[in-house]
Design a protein around this motif. Structure first.
Motif, PDB file in Angstrom:
ATOM      1  N   GLY A  52       6.798 -12.410   4.542  1.00 26.96           N
ATOM      2  CA  GLY A  52       5.382 -12.845   4.386  1.00 26.96           C
ATOM      3  C   GLY A  52       5.131 -14.310   4.475  1.00 26.96           C
ATOM      4  O   GLY A  52       4.120 -14.706   3.994  1.00 26.96           O
TER       5      GLY A  52
ATOM      6  N   ARG B   7       1.485 -13.838   3.196  1.00 25.33           N
ATOM      7  CA  ARG B   7       0.680 -12.588   3.100  1.00 25.33           C
ATOM      8  C   ARG B   7       0.053 -12.235   1.887  1.00 25.33           C
ATOM      9  O   ARG B   7      -1.035 -11.421   1.969  1.00 25.33           O
ATOM     10  CB  ARG B   7       1.990 -11.716   3.124  1.00 25.33           C
ATOM     11  CG  ARG B   7       1.737 -10.277   3.091  1.00 25.33           C
ATOM     12  CD  ARG B   7       2.748  -9.306   3.526  1.00 25.33           C
ATOM     13  NE  ARG B   7       2.954  -9.286   4.981  1.00 25.33           N
ATOM     14  CZ  ARG B   7       4.293  -9.346   5.277  1.00 25.33           C
ATOM     15  NH1 ARG B   7       5.068  -9.126   4.671  1.00 25.33           N
ATOM     16  NH2 ARG B   7       4.579  -9.767   6.613  1.00 25.33           N
ATOM     17  N   THR B   8       0.340 -12.923   0.639  1.00 23.43           N
ATOM     18  CA  THR B   8      -0.347 -12.561  -0.421  1.00 23.43           C
ATOM     19  C   THR B   8      -0.303 -13.801  -1.366  1.00 23.43           C
ATOM     20  O   THR B   8       0.608 -14.484  -1.205  1.00 23.43           O
ATOM     21  CB  THR B   8       0.301 -11.365  -1.368  1.00 23.43           C
ATOM     22  OG1 THR B   8      -0.283 -11.168  -2.486  1.00 23.43           O
ATOM     23  CG2 THR B   8       1.749 -11.706  -1.626  1.00 23.43           C
TER      24      THR B   8
ATOM     25  N   GLU C 203       1.958  -5.122   7.334  1.00 24.07           N
ATOM     26  CA  GLU C 203       1.692  -5.474   6.106  1.00 24.07           C
ATOM     27  C   GLU C 203       0.306  -4.396   5.734  1.00 24.07           C
ATOM     28  O   GLU C 203      -0.360  -3.989   6.842  1.00 24.07           O
ATOM     29  CB  GLU C 203       0.942  -6.830   5.786  1.00 24.07           C
ATOM     30  CG  GLU C 203      -0.096  -7.407   7.018  1.00 24.07           C
ATOM     31  CD  GLU C 203      -0.327  -8.915   6.878  1.00 24.07           C
ATOM     32  OE1 GLU C 203      -1.540  -8.969   7.193  1.00 24.07           O
ATOM     33  OE2 GLU C 203       0.366  -9.642   6.800  1.00 24.07           O
TER      34      GLU C 203
ATOM     35  N   ARG D 243       5.468  -5.618   1.729  1.00 27.13           N
ATOM     36  CA  ARG D 243       4.539  -5.107   2.625  1.00 27.13           C
ATOM     37  C   ARG D 243       2.940  -5.232   2.198  1.00 27.13           C
ATOM     38  O   ARG D 243       2.144  -5.283   2.998  1.00 27.13           O
ATOM     39  CB  ARG D 243       4.640  -3.635   3.123  1.00 27.13           C
ATOM     40  CG  ARG D 243       6.067  -3.234   3.890  1.00 27.13           C
ATOM     41  CD  ARG D 243       6.417  -4.140   5.018  1.00 27.13           C
ATOM     42  NE  ARG D 243       7.414  -5.286   4.412  1.00 27.13           N
ATOM     43  CZ  ARG D 243       7.468  -6.251   5.057  1.00 27.13           C
ATOM     44  NH1 ARG D 243       6.770  -6.663   6.190  1.00 27.13           N
ATOM     45  NH2 ARG D 243       8.404  -7.026   4.604  1.00 27.13           N
TER      46      ARG D 243
ATOM     47  N   LYS E 285      -0.345  -6.630   0.382  1.00 27.11           N
ATOM     48  CA  LYS E 285      -1.095  -7.974   0.210  1.00 27.11           C
ATOM     49  C   LYS E 285      -1.935  -8.093  -1.144  1.00 27.11           C
ATOM     50  O   LYS E 285      -2.146  -9.014  -1.690  1.00 27.11           O
ATOM     51  CB  LYS E 285      -2.080  -7.950   1.228  1.00 27.11           C
ATOM     52  CG  LYS E 285      -1.477  -8.121   2.638  1.00 27.11           C
ATOM     53  CD  LYS E 285      -2.598  -8.804   3.649  1.00 27.11           C
ATOM     54  CE  LYS E 285      -3.539  -7.614   3.965  1.00 27.11           C
ATOM     55  NZ  LYS E 285      -4.542  -7.767   5.096  1.00 27.11           N
TER      56      LYS E 285
END
Length: 420
Positions: A11, A186-187, A370, A399, A401
């Motif tokens: 990510g 990603r997050t 994701e 994976r 978020k």
């Protein structure tokens, strides 16, 4: 020629940097007429996602050839069959993946073959390079002599214990400049980032509100947790149920969720399992119940009652071509199996990523993807070393978020890696 590597945790934007640097390179050195960017990765799922990203690169105008390493290797071996035979690789089958890779690597070590590839593909992108075996890595190393190479890799995300120490990452460390990416893309959820960091470093991930670890000793209890998670947080979201091994616990939980309503009135929910093309092909082939050898008419009759019309059509068309061009009327079960496998493989290559909804998969199937929310089903029997278990959980958790729920079957697992 140069090799540029982008590394970092899940990510952190490795693929994003691949596309960014590629775009900058194309501005400085535009492709000539007839040229394309060659993009390789290990799995079909990663290939589809890489292709979608390449479609968005400004100035590229879809002038790219995106393929798995195995597919590229097979095309090369078929194109240079005579030379491959001279090098000791005669009579290779398409499903002999390691030998095909070795043959392709040997071919590319010949100046004329490598130049032939470089004429069309001056730039090579490689994603998920940590998954390359020695034979597949040989292809990339050979191409790096003539092509500009951009690579994304993270050794910790390699799930193959046979690839330790990791041959690709060892080569990349000395092949050229390496950029280590550390900023998560990603997050931004602190609990998810802290949990991922803890798992990766070998410490205990803290359970909280958005990253939760719960002990669920049986399928009914785990199914209740999963059903509530889908009801409360899954509407209109992309949700994945991920497990390290597709065993009795995971199957029972998904089965319970599909058949029951909780006391709070939630459920049932259909959460379909994703299958690899190899598994799907094997399952379809077993339903055919063919003899060691059968006539076209017998095989056609069996295919007429099959549940997969596309595979049946592909096999029928292949047999018809063999009849017209070679006069053949009888085929072995092994031949039909190979055509079935090719049919499912071709279908997988043409698929696009699914949108919102619920789906279940293994950790290996979830790699490089994701989802808004992730639910991990952690059974009592997860094999491998403590390090392997941490890699499995890390690949599953990263994976997510927004939310990640981990449902652990065995109480003793909580006191062991990767939870302690």
């Amino acid at each position: 020629m140069t090799v540029q590597t982008f590394s970092g945790g899940a990510g952190c934007g490795k693929t994003f940097r691949l596309m960014q640097v590629l775009s900058e390179y194309l501005i400085a050195t535009p492709l000539r007429e007839g040229q394309k960017v060659l993009a390789l990765t290990f799995m079909h799922g990663s290939r589809r996602r890489l292709e979608e990203r390449l479609d968005l690169v400004g100035g590229l105008n879809r002038r790219h050839a995106c393929s798995t390493v195995d597919s590229f290797a097979w095309r090369l071996v078929r194109r240079w069959t005579t030379l491959a035979s001279q090098l000791g690789f005669g009579g290779i089958g398409a499903d002999e993946y390691e030998r095909v890779s070795e043959a392709a690597g040997a071919l590319l070590e010949h100046e004329v073959v490598c130049r032939w590839v470089a004429t069309t593909y001056p730039i090579l992108l490689v994603d998920e390079a940590q998954d390359l075996t020695v034979g597949r890595l040989r292809i990339v190393v050979a191409l790096s002599k003539k092509l500009e190479v951009l690579v994304a890799a993270d050794e910790f995300q390699c799930l193959d214990e046979a690839l330790r120490p990791n041959p690709a990452c060892s080569w990349l460390a000395q092949a050229g400049p390496l950029e280590n990416l550390t900023v998560p893309r990603r997050t931004e959820i602190a609990e998810l980032l802290l949990a991922a960091g803890a798992i990766r470093s070998g410490t205990a991930p803290a359970s909280g509100k958005l990253f939760t670890v719960a002990l669920t000793a049986n399928a009914a209890l785990a199914g209740t947790w999963l059903t509530h998670a889908l009801a409360w947080y899954g509407t209109g979201k992309k949700v994945a149920v991920i497990t390290p091994t597709l065993g009795l616990f995971a199957k029972a939980v998904i089965g319970w969720v599909g058949a029951n309503t909780t006391k709070k009135g939630n459920g049932p929910y259909n959460v379909p399992w994703e299958r690899s093309e190899a598994v799907a092909a094997d399952e379809f082939f077993r339903t055919l119940a063919l003899h060691d050898s059968s006539s076209i008419l017998d095989i056609a009759a069996i295919l007429g009652a099959s549940t997969d019309s596309r595979a049946a059509t592909d096999v029928t068309n292949w047999m018809d071509t063999q009849r017209r061009t070679r006069g053949r009327e009888v085929f072995t079960g092994d031949e039909i199996c190979l055509i079935v496998r090719k049919s499912f493989s071709d279908r997988r290559r043409g698929q696009r990523a699914a949108g919102d909804g619920f789906r279940a998969m293994t950790v290996h199937g979830a790699k490089n993807r994701e989802f808004d929310n992730v639910i991990v089903l952690w059974p009592a029997a997860v094999g491998g070393s403590d390090d392997q278990k941490r890699r499995l959980l890390y690949n599953a958790v990263t994976r997510a978020k927004h939310r990640c729920l981990v449902l652990v079957q065995a109480k003793q697992s909580i006191a062991q890696a990767p939870f302690a």
